[in-house]
Design a protein around this motif. Structure first.
Motif, short mmCIF file in Angstrom:
data_model
loop_
_atom_site.label_atom_id
_atom_site.label_comp_id
_atom_site.label_asym_id
_atom_site.label_seq_id
_atom_site.Cartn_x
_atom_site.Cartn_y
_atom_site.Cartn_z
N GLU A 1 0.78 -1.16 0.02
CA GLU A 1 -0.04 0.16 -0.04
C GLU A 1 0.76 1.38 -0.07
O GLU A 1 0.28 2.20 -0.59
CB GLU A 1 -1.00 -0.17 1.14
N LEU A 2 1.99 1.06 0.73
CA LEU A 2 2.80 2.46 0.68
C LEU A 2 3.09 2.92 -0.60
O LEU A 2 3.42 4.05 -0.87
CB LEU A 2 4.20 2.03 1.56
N ALA A 3 3.41 1.85 -1.57
CA ALA A 3 3.80 2.30 -3.00
C ALA A 3 2.53 2.70 -3.80
O ALA A 3 2.56 3.49 -4.66
CB ALA A 3 4.66 1.01 -3.70
N LEU A 4 1.35 2.43 -3.31
CA LEU A 4 0.08 2.71 -4.17
C LEU A 4 -1.12 4.04 -3.44
O LEU A 4 -1.22 4.72 -4.53
CB LEU A 4 -0.99 1.52 -4.04
N ASP A 5 -0.47 4.29 -2.30
CA ASP A 5 -1.41 5.14 -1.87
C ASP A 5 -0.83 6.62 -2.28
O ASP A 5 0.50 6.82 -2.23
CB ASP A 5 -1.41 5.27 -0.24
N ARG A 6 -1.68 7.48 -2.51
CA ARG A 6 -1.12 8.83 -2.96
C ARG A 6 -0.10 9.71 -2.14
O ARG A 6 0.30 10.29 -2.77
CB ARG A 6 -2.44 9.75 -3.79
N SER A 7 -0.67 9.37 -0.94
CA SER A 7 0.33 10.32 0.10
C SER A 7 1.41 9.69 0.25
O SER A 7 2.33 10.51 0.65
CB SER A 7 -0.85 10.27 1.49
N THR A 8 1.79 8.38 0.21
CA THR A 8 3.15 7.91 0.32
C THR A 8 3.90 7.72 -0.96
O THR A 8 5.08 7.39 -0.91
CB THR A 8 2.97 6.53 1.21
N ALA A 9 3.11 7.43 -2.02
CA ALA A 9 3.90 6.86 -3.10
C ALA A 9 5.10 7.91 -3.61
O ALA A 9 6.18 7.29 -3.96
CB ALA A 9 3.00 6.95 -4.45
N PRO A 10 4.84 8.85 -3.53
CA PRO A 10 6.12 9.88 -3.63
C PRO A 10 7.35 9.66 -3.04
O PRO A 10 8.43 9.54 -3.36
CB PRO A 10 5.58 11.31 -3.71
N ILE A 11 7.20 9.25 -1.82
CA ILE A 11 8.28 9.09 -0.64
C ILE A 11 8.76 7.70 -1.11
O ILE A 11 10.13 7.77 -0.91
CB ILE A 11 7.71 9.00 0.86
N VAL A 12 7.98 6.68 -1.42
CA VAL A 12 8.38 5.55 -1.77
C VAL A 12 9.49 5.62 -2.98
O VAL A 12 10.50 5.09 -3.23
CB VAL A 12 7.46 4.51 -2.11
N ARG A 13 8.95 6.50 -3.99
CA ARG A 13 9.68 6.54 -5.09
C ARG A 13 11.05 7.29 -4.94
O ARG A 13 12.27 6.94 -5.50
CB ARG A 13 9.01 7.34 -6.11
N GLY A 14 10.94 8.14 -4.08
CA GLY A 14 12.20 8.99 -3.74
C GLY A 14 13.17 7.93 -3.12
O GLY A 14 14.46 8.00 -3.35
N PHE A 15 12.60 7.25 -2.01
CA PHE A 15 13.70 6.29 -1.24
C PHE A 15 14.27 4.96 -2.17
O PHE A 15 15.33 4.63 -2.25
CB PHE A 15 13.01 5.67 -0.04
N ALA A 16 13.27 4.82 -3.21
CA ALA A 16 13.79 3.62 -4.13
C ALA A 16 14.67 4.24 -5.07
O ALA A 16 15.87 3.45 -5.45
CB ALA A 16 12.56 3.18 -4.95
#
Ligand code: HEM
Ligand SMILES: *[C@@H]1O[C@H](CO)[C@@H](O)[C@H](O)[C@H]1NC(C)=O
Ligand SMILES: CC(=O)N[C@H]1CO[C@H](CO)[C@@H](O)[C@@H]1O
Length: 331
Positions: free
Chosen positions: A268-283
């Motif tokens: 969900e972290l990668a899919l939710d609009r609120s957290t997806a940008p953070i996940v992409r940044g860390f990836a």
């Protein structure tokens, strides 16, 4: 002059924010404390790299339930069921390592270093050994006097939405960024099938796998887990980071971008609009993740700590110190 004043003020603000914990708290009372703990962790890591995951999870559970006060270490007694016995705690590991570190520290400086600080320091050291970034861990925590099986409801389950999960973290003073960062601890360690099994074949009773999981991953996990539920001690487990399972790196985030998160909350972290940008940044930036993780761990380690004269310094991390005998005079 002005600069000195600003630095002085900053020190005070930071001091208050960290509730009297400070880096090097044992510098004069037990100068060897940090190196003794590090030695014990290094020794263990040589033969068991999974200790990093064990300690990270222990530290998280300890800090989210009654604050970082080592309440998680208390053994259940005949008269009282402790935090350890709560559902989410059943698979926490690493108690023996804390015992070993405590024993070594007690031999050098009796009744000086808290079990809560030993968990904090050992966790930091184990993260570094697995490839994470080091950080100065403030110390000075005291050990709590309460451990109750009913308190573990402060821990979120793996099937909650991102926003419901965030309620738990926000109530502990964490930001959304802290939450996404700390869940990056799932770059090491394992989960038993029971925590994600429904995603493999019968997601939320639909009779179908969870569409947000890579079908090839779902198929391979289904071979390991099957469809039946088992008691925890006979339930197989799988790596939470299917890329680099023992390395403390940003691969957990990359995996979720490829729909290879194991538990629902991870994906969900990668899919939710609120957290997806953070996940992409860390990836995309492993160093940014490691830096953020170091900061978030310091914050986690500050949650509702006992300091000063509160609590006690346990002699044995598994039991509260015996109550001093009441001396009765004149009766
Ligand atoms: C929403 C928050 C979280 C949920 C729902 C969650 C849930 C879980 C679950 C269900 C497991 C599998 C346990 C097992 O099968 O034995 C697990 C493992 C793990 N969790 Fe979390 N977790 C969360 C946050 C965190 C945080 C903040 C950390 C540390 C900073 C952490 C560190 C770990 C580690 C390292 C493991 C692997 C443990 C091992 O290999 O023994 N988790 N988590
Ligand atoms: C990200 O994960 C995918 C899927 O496992 C893998 O093919 C790819 O090499 C990974 N990328 C990086 C930069 O590690
Ligand atoms: C590690 C640990 O102490 N686990 C305990 C959790 O609770 C069960 C049952 O209540 C105990 O048998 C375990 O020893």
């Amino acid at each position: 002059m002005k600069e000195a004043l600003i630095i002085f003020m900053l020190c005070c603000i930071l001091h208050i924010a960290s509730a009297q914990l400070k880096v090097g708290f044992y510098k004069s009372t037990c100068p060897q404390a940090e190196s003794i703990v590090r030695g014990v962790v290094q020794q263990r890591f040589k033969t068991d790299r999974s200790i990093t995951a064990a300690l990270l999870r222990m530290h998280f559970h300890d800090c989210f339930v009654r604050g970082c006060d080592a309440s998680i270490l208390i053994d259940t007694t005949r008269s009282k069921s402790s935090e350890k016995d709560a559902g989410p705690n059943l698979t926490v590991r690493g108690y023996d390592l804390i015992d070993a570190a405590k024993k070594a520290v007690e031999a050098a400086c009796p009744s000086t270093v808290s079990c809560a600080d030993i968990i904090t320091l050992a966790t930091r050291d184990s993260v570094v050994l697995a490839g994470g970034q080091s950080y100065n861990a403030p110390t000075g925590r005291r050990d709590g006097l309460v451990s109750d099986v009913n308190d573990a409801f402060d821990l979120p389950g793996p099937d909650l939405s991102v926003s419901d999960t965030f309620q738990f973290f926000r109530s502990k003073g964490m930001t959304l960024n802290d939450m996404v960062t700390l869940l990056g601890a799932h770059t090491v360690g394992v989960a038993h099938c029971g925590f994600f099994q429904d995603r493999l074949s019968n997601f939320q009773g639909t009779g179908r796998p969870d569409g947000t999981m890579d079908p090839r991953l779902a198929a391979s996990l289904l071979k390991i887990c099957g469809t039946q539920s088992r008691p925890l001690n006979r339930d197989p487990s799988v790596f939470l980071d299917q890329g680099t399972s023992f390395a403390f790196d940003n691969q957990f985030y990359n995996q979720t971008l490829f729909r290879r998160g194991i538990m629902q909350i991870d994906q969900e972290l990668a899919l939710d609009r609120s957290t997806a940008p953070i996940v992409r940044g860390f990836a995309a930036n492993g160093n940014a993740f490691k830096k953020s993780f170091a900061n978030a761990m310091i914050k986690l380690g500050n949650v509702e700590v006992l300091v000063g004269k509160a609590g006690e310094i346990r002699k044995n991390c598994r039991v509260f110190n015996p109550k001093p005998k009441v001396v009765r005079r004149g009766l």
